[in-house]
Write an enzyme that holds these catalytic residues in place. Sequence first.
Site, PDB file in Angstrom:
ATOM      1  N   GLN A   4       0.867  -1.234  -0.115  1.00 46.85           N
ATOM      2  CA  GLN A   4       0.048  -0.037  -0.069  1.00 46.85           C
ATOM      3  C   GLN A   4       0.809   1.284  -0.247  1.00 46.85           C
ATOM      4  O   GLN A   4       0.641   2.330   0.749  1.00 46.85           O
ATOM      5  CB  GLN A   4      -0.853  -0.103   1.006  1.00 46.85           C
ATOM      6  N   TYR A  38      -1.414   4.363  -1.273  1.00 45.50           N
ATOM      7  CA  TYR A  38      -2.222   4.670  -0.088  1.00 45.50           C
ATOM      8  C   TYR A  38      -1.733   5.317   0.887  1.00 45.50           C
ATOM      9  O   TYR A  38      -2.236   6.277   1.512  1.00 45.50           O
ATOM     10  CB  TYR A  38      -3.048   3.373   0.090  1.00 45.50           C
ATOM     11  N   GLY A  59      -8.648   3.449  12.239  1.00 38.86           N
ATOM     12  CA  GLY A  59      -7.997   2.139  11.950  1.00 38.86           C
ATOM     13  C   GLY A  59      -8.610   1.284  11.047  1.00 38.86           C
ATOM     14  O   GLY A  59      -9.566   1.949  10.379  1.00 38.86           O
TER      15      GLY A  59
END
Length: 278
Positions: A171, A174, A217
């Site tokens: 990721q 991201y 989260g």
Amino acid sequence: MTTADSSVDKGSVSAVVGDKLSGRVALVTGGTRGIGAAICGSLAAQGAAIAAGFSGNVTKAEGFLADFQGRFGTAVTIHQGNVASADDCRRVVAEVIEQHGRLDILVNNAGITIDKTILKLTDDDWHKVLDVNLSGAFFLSQAALAHMVERGSGRIINVSSVIGEMGNIGQANYAASKSGLFGLTKTFAREAAFLLERAGKLSDDSVGITVNTVTPGYTATEMVAAVPEKVLDKITAQIPLRRLGRPEEIARIVHFLAADASSYITGQVWAVNGGMDM
């Protein structure tokens, strides 16, 4: 853009629980599902009129609109646009102001993932995620800030991610986009205060313009539901509270930061991750 200006008697709408945001207008990108829908609900429950942004699923957005019309006594509109397009960002902000007469709260919640390890990421994979998650937040905030400075008050709240704080294999795009929101938040917070002071609109009794970030989260949404069960079990084992977050838990922090009483909080990063990063 579609509008549902609810005529439901407020006394019969059990979802309205307070008036901290009465008279305010909130634009929530990615607002018709998941964390975004929960944020819309939490803001509406405090009396805010809602403008929910969405990208492609018109049927789902219209379903969201119908549901809101039945649950809340505040006006709600839906706005289709591509957050990766600067022009669309400016158009949607202008559309919300035109339809509602003002914009008090901007929640930059829209986000996408294209997960691949670094050596497999293409140029397009990188740019698509950065364009939506980071550039989109910039262009929306830029347009909203101009209006907020003119009015002398406002709230901008970015939705980042624990991945922006910790990083994660597969990721890179991201994580970069979500950590980029931290610097964006702090710079917008400083410039908002500077612009208000220069305009003579910063005073002891002003609610001002604040800019903050919330970092969820792993949360029980459609995006996380797509993660294989074995992988999800490993993730949950890393969370001290041993469970996923709930969208309403993220939304609660957003409506707290949106309230007038939070006017002394700006440029901050608020983690809601069950202790995964501390």
